[in-house]
Design a protein around this motif. Structure first.
Motif, PDB file in Angstrom:
ATOM      1  N   THR A 174       0.822  -1.217   0.000  1.00  0.00           N
ATOM      2  CA  THR A 174       0.000   0.000   0.000  1.00  0.00           C
ATOM      3  C   THR A 174       0.855   1.266   0.000  1.00  0.00           C
ATOM      4  OG1 THR A 174      -0.133  -0.029   2.431  1.00  0.00           O
ATOM      5  CG2 THR A 174      -1.869  -1.173   1.216  1.00  0.00           C
ATOM      6  N   ASN A 175       2.184   1.108  -0.200  1.00  0.00           N
ATOM      7  CA  ASN A 175       3.117   2.251  -0.173  1.00  0.00           C
ATOM      8  C   ASN A 175       3.020   3.049   1.118  1.00  0.00           C
ATOM      9  OD1 ASN A 175       4.227   1.865  -2.797  1.00  0.00           O
ATOM     10  ND2 ASN A 175       2.402   2.794  -3.700  1.00  0.00           N
ATOM     11  N   GLY A 176       2.655   2.380   2.204  1.00  0.00           N
ATOM     12  CA  GLY A 176       2.558   3.051   3.495  1.00  0.00           C
ATOM     13  C   GLY A 176       1.395   4.013   3.601  1.00  0.00           C
ATOM     14  N   LEU A 177       0.420   3.893   2.693  1.00  0.00           N
ATOM     15  CA  LEU A 177      -0.665   4.878   2.626  1.00  0.00           C
ATOM     16  C   LEU A 177      -1.890   4.494   3.441  1.00  0.00           C
ATOM     17  CD1 LEU A 177      -0.573   5.753  -1.185  1.00  0.00           C
ATOM     18  CD2 LEU A 177       0.556   6.908   0.715  1.00  0.00           C
ATOM     19  N   GLU A 178      -1.998   3.232   3.825  1.00  0.00           N
ATOM     20  CA  GLU A 178      -3.176   2.817   4.571  1.00  0.00           C
ATOM     21  C   GLU A 178      -3.176   3.446   5.954  1.00  0.00           C
ATOM     22  OE1 GLU A 178      -5.802  -1.228   5.257  1.00  0.00           O
ATOM     23  OE2 GLU A 178      -3.778  -1.351   4.454  1.00  0.00           O
ATOM     24  N   ASN A 179      -4.352   3.723   6.471  1.00  0.00           N
ATOM     25  CA  ASN A 179      -4.479   4.235   7.835  1.00  0.00           C
ATOM     26  C   ASN A 179      -3.804   3.275   8.810  1.00  0.00           C
ATOM     27  OD1 ASN A 179      -6.257   3.996  10.514  1.00  0.00           O
ATOM     28  ND2 ASN A 179      -6.313   6.122   9.808  1.00  0.00           N
ATOM     29  N   TYR A 180      -3.062   3.830   9.759  1.00  0.00           N
ATOM     30  CA  TYR A 180      -2.272   3.005  10.679  1.00  0.00           C
ATOM     31  C   TYR A 180      -3.138   1.990  11.421  1.00  0.00           C
ATOM     32  CZ  TYR A 180       0.606   1.756  14.723  1.00  0.00           C
ATOM     33  OH  TYR A 180       1.287   1.066  15.685  1.00  0.00           O
ATOM     34  N   ASN A 181      -4.239   2.434  12.002  1.00  0.00           N
ATOM     35  CA  ASN A 181      -5.083   1.520  12.771  1.00  0.00           C
ATOM     36  C   ASN A 181      -5.710   0.456  11.882  1.00  0.00           C
ATOM     37  OD1 ASN A 181      -4.663   2.702  15.331  1.00  0.00           O
ATOM     38  ND2 ASN A 181      -6.177   4.292  14.900  1.00  0.00           N
ATOM     39  N   ASP A 182      -6.105   0.841  10.662  1.00  0.00           N
ATOM     40  CA  ASP A 182      -6.666  -0.136   9.738  1.00  0.00           C
ATOM     41  C   ASP A 182      -5.639  -1.199   9.374  1.00  0.00           C
ATOM     42  OD1 ASP A 182      -9.041   1.239   9.752  1.00  0.00           O
ATOM     43  OD2 ASP A 182      -8.672   2.284   7.843  1.00  0.00           O
ATOM     44  N   LEU A 183      -4.385  -0.761   9.230  1.00  0.00           N
ATOM     45  CA  LEU A 183      -3.330  -1.702   8.852  1.00  0.00           C
ATOM     46  C   LEU A 183      -3.055  -2.697   9.971  1.00  0.00           C
ATOM     47  CD1 LEU A 183      -0.213  -1.248   6.808  1.00  0.00           C
ATOM     48  CD2 LEU A 183       0.147  -2.027   9.140  1.00  0.00           C
ATOM     49  N   VAL A 184      -2.806  -2.215  11.172  1.00  0.00           N
ATOM     50  CA  VAL A 184      -2.435  -3.131  12.264  1.00  0.00           C
ATOM     51  C   VAL A 184      -3.601  -4.033  12.653  1.00  0.00           C
ATOM     52  CG1 VAL A 184      -0.634  -1.612  13.151  1.00  0.00           C
ATOM     53  CG2 VAL A 184      -2.959  -1.405  14.055  1.00  0.00           C
ATOM     54  N   ASN A 185      -4.828  -3.597  12.388  1.00  0.00           N
ATOM     55  CA  ASN A 185      -5.989  -4.442  12.702  1.00  0.00           C
ATOM     56  C   ASN A 185      -6.128  -5.625  11.756  1.00  0.00           C
ATOM     57  OD1 ASN A 185      -6.795  -2.979  14.956  1.00  0.00           O
ATOM     58  ND2 ASN A 185      -8.142  -1.622  13.786  1.00  0.00           N
ATOM     59  N   GLN A 186      -5.385  -5.607  10.651  1.00  0.00           N
ATOM     60  CA  GLN A 186      -5.396  -6.746   9.721  1.00  0.00           C
ATOM     61  C   GLN A 186      -4.448  -7.856  10.164  1.00  0.00           C
ATOM     62  OE1 GLN A 186      -5.360  -5.718   5.391  1.00  0.00           O
ATOM     63  NE2 GLN A 186      -5.280  -3.600   6.137  1.00  0.00           N
ATOM     64  N   VAL A 187      -3.632  -7.573  11.172  1.00  0.00           N
ATOM     65  CA  VAL A 187      -2.674  -8.555  11.681  1.00  0.00           C
ATOM     66  C   VAL A 187      -3.265  -9.174  12.949  1.00  0.00           C
ATOM     67  CG1 VAL A 187      -0.307  -8.944  12.443  1.00  0.00           C
ATOM     68  CG2 VAL A 187      -0.796  -7.176  10.739  1.00  0.00           C
ATOM     69  N   PRO A 188      -3.432 -10.505  12.985  1.00  0.00           N
ATOM     70  CA  PRO A 188      -4.190 -11.152  14.066  1.00  0.00           C
ATOM     71  C   PRO A 188      -3.447 -11.322  15.389  1.00  0.00           C
ATOM     72  CG  PRO A 188      -3.462 -12.802  12.500  1.00  0.00           C
ATOM     73  CD  PRO A 188      -3.067 -11.475  11.923  1.00  0.00           C
ATOM     74  N   ILE A 189      -2.810 -10.265  15.856  1.00  0.00           N
ATOM     75  CA  ILE A 189      -2.296 -10.205  17.225  1.00  0.00           C
ATOM     76  C   ILE A 189      -2.604  -8.810  17.748  1.00  0.00           C
ATOM     77  CG2 ILE A 189      -0.474 -11.930  16.953  1.00  0.00           C
ATOM     78  CD1 ILE A 189       1.535  -9.652  16.677  1.00  0.00           C
ATOM     79  N   SER A 190      -2.417  -8.592  19.033  1.00  0.00           N
ATOM     80  CA  SER A 190      -2.741  -7.286  19.602  1.00  0.00           C
ATOM     81  C   SER A 190      -1.819  -6.217  19.038  1.00  0.00           C
ATOM     82  CB  SER A 190      -2.613  -7.324  21.126  1.00  0.00           C
ATOM     83  OG  SER A 190      -1.239  -7.379  21.519  1.00  0.00           O
ATOM     84  N   GLN A 191      -2.339  -5.000  18.945  1.00  0.00           N
ATOM     85  CA  GLN A 191      -1.555  -3.894  18.409  1.00  0.00           C
ATOM     86  C   GLN A 191      -0.285  -3.673  19.217  1.00  0.00           C
ATOM     87  OE1 GLN A 191      -2.254   0.899  17.870  1.00  0.00           O
ATOM     88  NE2 GLN A 191      -3.912  -0.459  17.245  1.00  0.00           N
TER      89      GLN A 191
END
Length: 273
Positions: A174-191
């Motif tokens: 995403t060239n670093g363009l995705e919203n930070y919270n949206d990005l980390v929420n796609q990874v299945p561990i806690s932020q």
């Protein structure tokens, strides 16, 4: 041109970990003290010198040392300078940071913003591999050998599931363009756990890696277009043009327009997938 580059993409199974293989011919005119500034790209570089002539690298902006025969350059978040007294020819392997971790089992944070002798970090089998690369004269033969060697190392060291690798892939795609919270929420561990593991492994925060990905997007754009910063600011989700210029200068040390005016003084190798 005083510098010549040739690139090849890695074998398909390696593309998530190896950005590119490249061959560089620097200071082709044999100028005295030919220097360039290398801009950050969020990647790890392995440099195998093909001749006895090496460049000199700065450390902490103060001292200069001739680069090792086989050099490992960590992820930099600021530019660093290289000086060539003679014509220098190299074979390079550009790894994503998660590539270094999964291929060689070594945390990239150990060489953050610094360089080392590859043999000291990756061991004797890499020295043997590097010597074989030097013996080969054809670039495609070198690439074939690198694919074979790295593929075997990856199969021996890769983790069954790597959350930080997933996060890095998402950032690059995403060239670093995705919203930070949206990005980390796609990874299945806690932020919090993701942030901690990411920084502990790579030596850089998720947000700063996202900024480096955006820097690469700017460089990709400038290679193919005039620096229309207003449109670029909008496309890359900067607040405005001044925000883009400020962030760009933070990582590169110059403004986009200043770089374009003196393009030959910089080495720009984007770390995009």
């Amino acid at each position: 041109m005083n510098v010549q580059f040739t690139e090849r993409r890695p074998a398909f199974p390696l593309m998530s970990y190896v950005q590119t293989y490249w061959q560089g011919d620097f200071n082709t005119s044999n100028e005295e003290k030919f220097s360039q500034s290398v801009l950050p790209n969020g990647c790890v570089e392995i440099i195998i010198h093909l001749t006895s002539d090496h460049c000199a690298l700065s450390e902490n902006g103060k001292t200069w040392n001739v680069s090792p025969e086989f050099t490992l350059l960590g992820v930099y978040d600021k530019p660093y300078d290289v000086v060539f007294d003679q014509n220098v020819k190299v074979f390079g392997i550009r790894l994503f940071p998660d590539g270094m971790a999964n291929i060689f089992g070594v945390p990239p944070k150990l060489i953050m913003s610094s360089f080392e002798n590859v043999n000291d970090v990756f061991g004797d089998d890499f020295r043997v591999f590097s010597s074989k690369i030097r013996d080969l004269k054809d670039f495609d033969d070198q690439v074939a050998l690198a694919n074979q060697f790295i593929g075997k190392k990856l199969s021996n060291n890769i983790k069954s599931y790597d959350y930080t690798h997933l996060a890095m892939e998402l950032i690059r795609k995403t060239n670093g363009l995705e919203n930070y919270n949206d990005l980390v929420n796609q990874v299945p561990i806690s932020q919090r756990q993701l942030q901690r593991e990411f920084k502990n492994l790579y030596g850089i925060s998720i947000r700063d890696y996202m900024r480096l990905a955006r820097l690469n997007a700017i460089h990709e754009y400038m290679q193919n277009n005039a620096a229309k910063l207003t449109a670029l600011s909008y496309d890359l989700n900067f607040t405005d043009q001044s925000h883009l210029i400020k962030e760009y200068k933070t990582f590169s040390g110059v403004t986009p327009k200043a770089l374009l005016k003196n393009r030959g003084a910089y080495i720009i190798n984007t770390g995009s997938e």
